[in-house]
Write an enzyme that holds these catalytic residues in place. Sequence first.
Site, short mmCIF file in Angstrom:
data_model
loop_
_atom_site.label_atom_id
_atom_site.label_comp_id
_atom_site.label_asym_id
_atom_site.label_seq_id
_atom_site.Cartn_x
_atom_site.Cartn_y
_atom_site.Cartn_z
N PRO A 142 65.74 36.33 54.95
CA PRO A 142 64.95 36.51 56.18
C PRO A 142 63.62 35.79 56.09
CG PRO A 142 65.90 38.59 55.48
CD PRO A 142 66.17 37.59 54.38
N GLU A 143 63.21 35.20 57.20
CA GLU A 143 61.93 34.50 57.23
C GLU A 143 60.86 35.39 57.86
OE1 GLU A 143 61.71 30.41 58.01
OE2 GLU A 143 63.80 30.00 57.53
N HIS A 190 76.04 50.96 47.89
CA HIS A 190 75.09 49.91 48.30
C HIS A 190 73.79 50.48 48.85
CE1 HIS A 190 78.02 46.81 47.56
NE2 HIS A 190 78.91 47.49 48.27
#
Length: 287
Positions: free
Chosen positions: A2-3, A100
């Site tokens: 992710p940016e 998870h």
Amino acid sequence: MPELPEVETVRRGLQPVLEGARLGRVRQNRPDLRFPFPERFTERLEGATVQRIDRRAKYLLMPLSTGETWVTHLGMTGRFTLDGEQLGEFEEAAPIAGKHEHVSLCAVRGSSTTRLGFADARRFGFMGLIPSAEIEAHPWFAALGPEPLGNGFSGAHLAEAFAGKKQSIKVSLLDQRIVAGLGNIYVCEALYRACISPLVAAGKVSRPRLETLAAVVRDVLNDAIAAGGSTLRDFANAEGGQGYFQHRFDVYGREGKPCAGEGCTGVVRRVVQGGRSTFFCPACQKR
């Protein structure tokens, strides 16, 4: 990964739930992610109040009433859930429960209690607890450049950082010591909008063009944040919705397609720089 706009949309999505909330029933389900969890991680979180939610580069920072700051990096597949529901939609499914889900807790605000989970199938994310007064000196943050949406980022800053630099401007903009949080996608988009070739040496770009570039970087990031991020395959925002900026990319991922610029007959090219794909229009983005 992710940016910056994606991390910012997560921050804004978590804000109504976590800001001002007391953390309770904290559970840690494994000893590590990318790095080991801090010692006594659950004990140090449990009972603390989240004072606010900040972002520095691609990190989420939550200063606590205890004097420590809870730091989270999402890595590749890190994602939060609220009351068991995934925060957002993903183009590629990834497990968010069972083995998870690595951290879970309750966020209590008044009479409202929300269960918060953090899942990370690939375990490239990580968390830390750092004394709040020492954040800026911590190794994760000490060498970071100015925020691209902050007052410290400008054409003058780029001109000083790029002086005499022979490295390409594309690779230079990805250097987190020069500007914090800029990633591959939005650097490609910003250079396109500024009509600057990604191949030109950073030190060869004039001060006026760098002033334009700094303004364009802000515009590109703000557009992506407003649209909810780019929603690439392993990212979802924190509102349960999908971002749509990916559908408005001008060059990223458009190799071989006509340039979107009005009146331009160029075709988008892809080259590899610093191990990352660069997309650009040779006709619009001349050296």
